[in-house]
Design an enzyme around this catalytic site. Structure first.
Site, PDB file in Angstrom:
ATOM      1  N   GLY A  81      50.104  46.089  32.928  1.00  0.00           N
ATOM      2  CA  GLY A  81      51.270  46.618  32.233  1.00  0.00           C
ATOM      3  C   GLY A  81      52.120  45.595  31.518  1.00  0.00           C
ATOM      4  O   GLY A  81      53.257  45.898  31.144  1.00  0.00           O
ATOM      5  N   HIS A  83      47.135  36.069  38.127  1.00  0.00           N
ATOM      6  CA  HIS A  83      47.195  37.527  38.170  1.00  0.00           C
ATOM      7  C   HIS A  83      46.110  38.192  37.334  1.00  0.00           C
ATOM      8  O   HIS A  83      45.898  39.384  37.437  1.00  0.00           O
ATOM      9  CB  HIS A  83      48.575  37.962  37.666  1.00  0.00           C
ATOM     10  N   TRP A  84      45.409  37.419  36.506  1.00  0.00           N
ATOM     11  CA  TRP A  84      44.493  37.988  35.517  1.00  0.00           C
ATOM     12  C   TRP A  84      43.061  37.620  35.863  1.00  0.00           C
ATOM     13  O   TRP A  84      42.337  37.054  35.047  1.00  0.00           O
ATOM     14  CB  TRP A  84      44.873  37.450  34.143  1.00  0.00           C
TER      15      TRP A  84
END
Length: 287
Positions: free
Chosen positions: A35, A264-265
Site C-alpha cells: 500500500g 519490507h519488500w
C-alpha cells in the site's frame, strides 16, 4: 523486467473497476501488492511474474485505490473492502478458489479474505503483512513515513525517495531512480490526491476501525485451515518482524521464514529466493 506475454483488462466488481494483468497457465495465483504511495501490481511484482508464470496462471490486480483501478476505499473497514473486491474478482474470473500471495497491505487483504471465506483460498503466502498487532505498539518509523506522505506539505519525490530507500528496503542504493520516478508520478494522480488510499483512521469511529484492522484480535485466526507461508524480512522497518512469530504461534498451519538482510519488500529484494520458495510451497505438499 517482465518478458512473458501479458493480457490486460478492467473488471467491474460491484461498481468498482479493477485493472488486472494476466500471464501464464496452470493453478491460479493472485499477487496482491503493498500500500505504499504509487504502488501497483505490476511494479511491485516486476521481478516475480516471469518466474511464476512458468508454473502458474498469474493474476496481478491493482488494488482499489491504486494504479488503474477505481480510487477510494471504505475507511470504516479497509481490509474487508479489499477482500470483498478481490473475492468478487475471483467470481468474475470464474475461479472457485486461488492461491493468494500478498505483500504488506496486500497481505492483509489476503488474510482477511481467507478468514472470511477460507474455502476460496487454496494456499497463502504473506510477506510482512499489515494488521498484525497494529493496536498494541507505536507505529514503526516506516509506517510513520508512509502515513505522513499525503499530510503536512503534501507528497513530493523527496518524501517518497526517503520512504523507499530508508524504510522499504534493506539496501536503498539498489533501487533504480526510475522506480521512484514512476511511483511518484502515480502517487500524484489527481484522483489519488483527492482520496489517498492509505490513511490512519481518524474521527469518532477510529478506534473501532483500528481494532477491526488488527488480526491478532480475531479469534478465527486460531482455527484458519489455510496452509500459509509467512516470509518476513529480518530488517523490516515498516511492519515488525515479530509479527511473523506471532502468526506462526497462532495459526495452526503456518510456516515462517525470516530472511536476512531484507526489509519490507522481500519479493523485490530477494527475488530469486522468493520465486523458488513460492513455487515450491504452492506446488508441493503441506502435510
Amino acid at each position: 523486467m517482465t518478458r512473458t506475454a501479458l493480457t490486460e483488462r478492467t473488471v467491474s466488481v460491484g461498481g468498482t473497476d479493477i485493472f488486472v494483468t494476466e500471464t501464464g497457465a496452470g493453478p491460479a495465483v493472485v499477487l496482491l501488492h503493498g500500500g505504499g504511495p504509487g504502488a501497483s501490481g505490476m511494479s511491485n511484482y516486476a521481478r516475480n511474474i516471469d518466474a511464476l508464470a512458468a508454473h502458474f496462471r498469474v493474476i496481478v490486480p491493482d488494488l482499489p485505490g491504486y494504479g488503474r483501478s477505481s480510487k477510494g476505499v471504505d475507511r470504516s473497514d479497509p481490509f474487508g473492502y479489499l477482500a470483498d473486491n478481490i473475492r468478487g474478482l475471483l467470481d468474475r474470473l470464474d475461479l472457485d478458489h486461488a492461491h493468494l500471495i500478498g505483500n504488506s497491505y496486500g497481505g492483509a487483504c489476503a488474510l482477511r479474505l481467507a478468514l472470511d471465506t477460507p474455502d476460496r483460498v487454496a494456499k497463502m503466502i504473506l510477506m510482512g503483512p499489515g494488521g498484525i498487532g497494529t493496536t498494541r505498539a507505536p507505529l514503526t518509523p516506516g509506517l510513520r513515513s508512509l502515513m505522513s506522505y499525503y499530510t503536512g506539505a503534501g507528497p513530493s519525490r523527496d518524501k517518497l525517495e526517503t520512504f523507499i530507500r530508508t524504510y522499504l528496503v534493506f539496501d536503498g542504493t539498489e533501487i533504480p531512480a526510475d522506480v521512484i520516478d514512476d511511483r511518484y508520478r502515480s502517487s500524484i494522480d489527481p484522483a489519488v490526491l483527492a482520496d489517498p488510499p492509505l490513511r490512519r483512521p481518524s474521527g469518532p469511529s477510529a478506534l473501532r476501525t483500528l481494532w477491526r484492522m488488527d488480526f491478532t484480535r480475531d479469534r478465527r485466526l486460531r482455527t484458519l485451515p489455510t496452509p500459509t507461508l509467512v516470509i518476513w524480512g529480518a530488517d523490516d522497518k515498516v511492519n515488525r518482524p515479530s509479527g511473523g512469530h506471532l502468526l506462526a504461534k497462532t495459526m495452526p498451519h503456518c510456516d515462517l521464514l525470516l530472511t536476512a538482510n531484507t526489509g519490507h519488500w522481500v519479493q523485490w529484494e530477494r527475488a530469486d529466493f522468493f520465486n523458488a520458495v513460492t513455487t515450491a510451497f504452492v506446488t508441493g505438499s503441506t502435510r
